[in-house]
Scaffold this motif. Sequence first.
Motif, short mmCIF file in Angstrom:
data_model
loop_
_atom_site.label_atom_id
_atom_site.label_comp_id
_atom_site.label_asym_id
_atom_site.label_seq_id
_atom_site.Cartn_x
_atom_site.Cartn_y
_atom_site.Cartn_z
N CYS A 1 45.67 9.43 68.84
CA CYS A 1 44.26 9.85 68.92
C CYS A 1 43.67 9.56 70.29
O CYS A 1 42.77 10.27 70.75
N LEU A 2 44.18 8.54 70.98
CA LEU A 2 43.67 8.19 72.31
C LEU A 2 44.08 9.21 73.37
O LEU A 2 43.47 9.27 74.44
N ALA A 3 45.10 10.02 73.06
CA ALA A 3 45.54 11.07 73.98
C ALA A 3 44.89 12.41 73.63
O ALA A 3 45.22 13.43 74.21
N GLY A 4 43.97 12.39 72.67
CA GLY A 4 43.24 13.60 72.31
C GLY A 4 43.81 14.36 71.12
O GLY A 4 43.27 15.40 70.76
N LEU A 5 44.87 13.86 70.51
CA LEU A 5 45.38 14.51 69.31
C LEU A 5 44.43 14.23 68.16
O LEU A 5 43.93 13.11 68.01
N ARG A 6 44.20 15.21 67.35
CA ARG A 6 43.23 15.11 66.26
C ARG A 6 43.89 14.46 65.04
O ARG A 6 44.10 15.12 64.02
N THR A 7 44.18 13.18 65.17
CA THR A 7 44.91 12.45 64.13
C THR A 7 44.03 11.43 63.39
O THR A 7 44.53 10.76 62.47
N ARG A 8 42.77 11.30 63.80
CA ARG A 8 41.88 10.36 63.09
C ARG A 8 41.75 10.74 61.63
O ARG A 8 41.96 11.90 61.27
N TYR A 9 41.34 9.80 60.81
CA TYR A 9 41.18 10.05 59.38
C TYR A 9 40.28 11.26 59.10
O TYR A 9 40.47 11.99 58.15
N ASP A 10 39.30 11.49 59.98
CA ASP A 10 38.34 12.59 59.77
C ASP A 10 38.74 13.87 60.50
O ASP A 10 37.98 14.82 60.57
N GLY A 11 39.94 13.88 61.08
CA GLY A 11 40.41 15.05 61.81
C GLY A 11 39.97 15.10 63.25
O GLY A 11 40.26 16.06 63.96
N GLY A 12 39.32 14.05 63.71
CA GLY A 12 38.87 13.99 65.10
C GLY A 12 39.85 13.24 65.98
O GLY A 12 40.98 12.93 65.57
N ASP A 13 39.42 12.96 67.21
CA ASP A 13 40.24 12.20 68.15
C ASP A 13 39.39 11.12 68.81
O ASP A 13 38.19 11.04 68.57
N ASN A 14 40.02 10.31 69.62
CA ASN A 14 39.35 9.25 70.40
C ASN A 14 39.82 9.35 71.85
O ASN A 14 40.25 8.35 72.43
N LEU A 15 39.76 10.54 72.42
CA LEU A 15 40.31 10.82 73.73
C LEU A 15 39.87 9.81 74.79
O LEU A 15 38.68 9.55 74.95
N SER B 1 48.02 12.46 55.24
CA SER B 1 47.57 13.72 55.83
C SER B 1 46.39 13.47 56.78
O SER B 1 45.80 12.40 56.81
N THR B 2 46.08 14.51 57.53
CA THR B 2 44.88 14.52 58.36
C THR B 2 44.17 15.82 58.06
O THR B 2 44.79 16.88 58.17
N PRO B 3 42.91 15.76 57.64
CA PRO B 3 42.12 14.55 57.41
C PRO B 3 42.59 13.80 56.15
O PRO B 3 43.35 14.34 55.35
N ARG B 4 42.09 12.57 56.02
CA ARG B 4 42.42 11.72 54.88
C ARG B 4 41.22 10.83 54.60
O ARG B 4 40.33 10.68 55.45
N LEU B 5 41.20 10.23 53.44
CA LEU B 5 40.11 9.31 53.11
C LEU B 5 40.17 8.09 54.01
O LEU B 5 41.27 7.62 54.35
N PRO B 6 39.02 7.54 54.41
CA PRO B 6 39.03 6.29 55.17
C PRO B 6 39.73 5.20 54.36
O PRO B 6 39.63 5.16 53.13
N ALA B 7 40.43 4.32 55.06
CA ALA B 7 41.12 3.21 54.42
C ALA B 7 40.79 1.92 55.16
O ALA B 7 40.51 1.95 56.37
N GLU B 8 40.81 0.82 54.43
CA GLU B 8 40.56 -0.49 55.02
C GLU B 8 41.48 -1.51 54.37
O GLU B 8 41.92 -1.34 53.23
N ILE B 9 41.75 -2.57 55.11
CA ILE B 9 42.54 -3.68 54.57
C ILE B 9 41.64 -4.52 53.67
O ILE B 9 40.54 -4.91 54.07
N VAL B 10 42.12 -4.78 52.47
CA VAL B 10 41.37 -5.56 51.50
C VAL B 10 42.10 -6.87 51.25
O VAL B 10 43.29 -6.87 50.93
N GLY B 11 41.41 -7.98 51.47
CA GLY B 11 41.98 -9.28 51.16
C GLY B 11 42.71 -9.96 52.30
O GLY B 11 43.49 -10.88 52.07
N GLY B 12 42.46 -9.53 53.54
CA GLY B 12 43.10 -10.19 54.67
C GLY B 12 43.24 -9.28 55.87
O GLY B 12 42.45 -8.38 56.09
N SER B 13 44.30 -9.53 56.63
CA SER B 13 44.55 -8.81 57.88
C SER B 13 45.87 -8.05 57.78
O SER B 13 46.56 -8.10 56.78
#
Length: 160
Positions: free
Chosen positions: A7-21, A46-58
Motif C-alpha cells: 500500500c505504501l507503493a500506491g497499490l490499492r491493497t488497504r482494507y477499504d481498497g485504498g492505498d497509502n502512497l 480479499s480487497t476490500p475487506r472488513l477492518p480487523a484488529e488484534i483482540v487481547g494483545g499484540s
Amino acid sequence: MILVSACLAGLRTRYDGGDNLQEKVLQWVREGKAVLACPEQLGGLSTPRLPAEIVGGSGEDVLDGKARVMDMEGNDVTDAFLKGAEETLRIARMYGCKGAVLKESSPSCGSTLTYDGTFSRHKIPGQGVTAALLRRNGVEVFSEKDLSEENKLQPFLNSR
C-alpha cells in the motif's frame, strides 16, 4: 533490497481498497531497491475487506496463540494473518531483505502501534503480526514515519 508494504507503493491493497502512497517508496520500487508485500492479501483475504484488529494483545501474542485477530463483524481471521505473515517472511528471505518499511497501525504491519481491538480507532503500543514475525526472524522493521530518516534506511536499500 528492502521489503515494503504494498500500500505504501500506491497499490490499492488497504482494507477499504485504498492505498497509502509514499513517493519515496514508489521511487525505491522503480529503482529496483524494494520488494512489495501485502500480508493480508498473501494470507488469502480479499480487497476490500472488513477492518480487523488484534483482540487481547499484540502481534507477538497472536504468534504465541495468546491473542486473536478479529474483523469488525466478529469473524476470526487469525489464520489468514498468520499465513500472510509467514508468506511475507518467505518473500523477505527470498530477496535477502534485512529491513522492512511497513504501514504503521495495521494489525499486520504496525511496527510500534496497533488499534486496541475495540474498533474505536484508539491506538495502543504494540506491533502487528507480520512485524512481530519479521523481527523474530532478524528483519529490522520501520514504519512510513521513518522515511524521512533515509540514513537509517540506506544500508537496507543497498544490500542484496
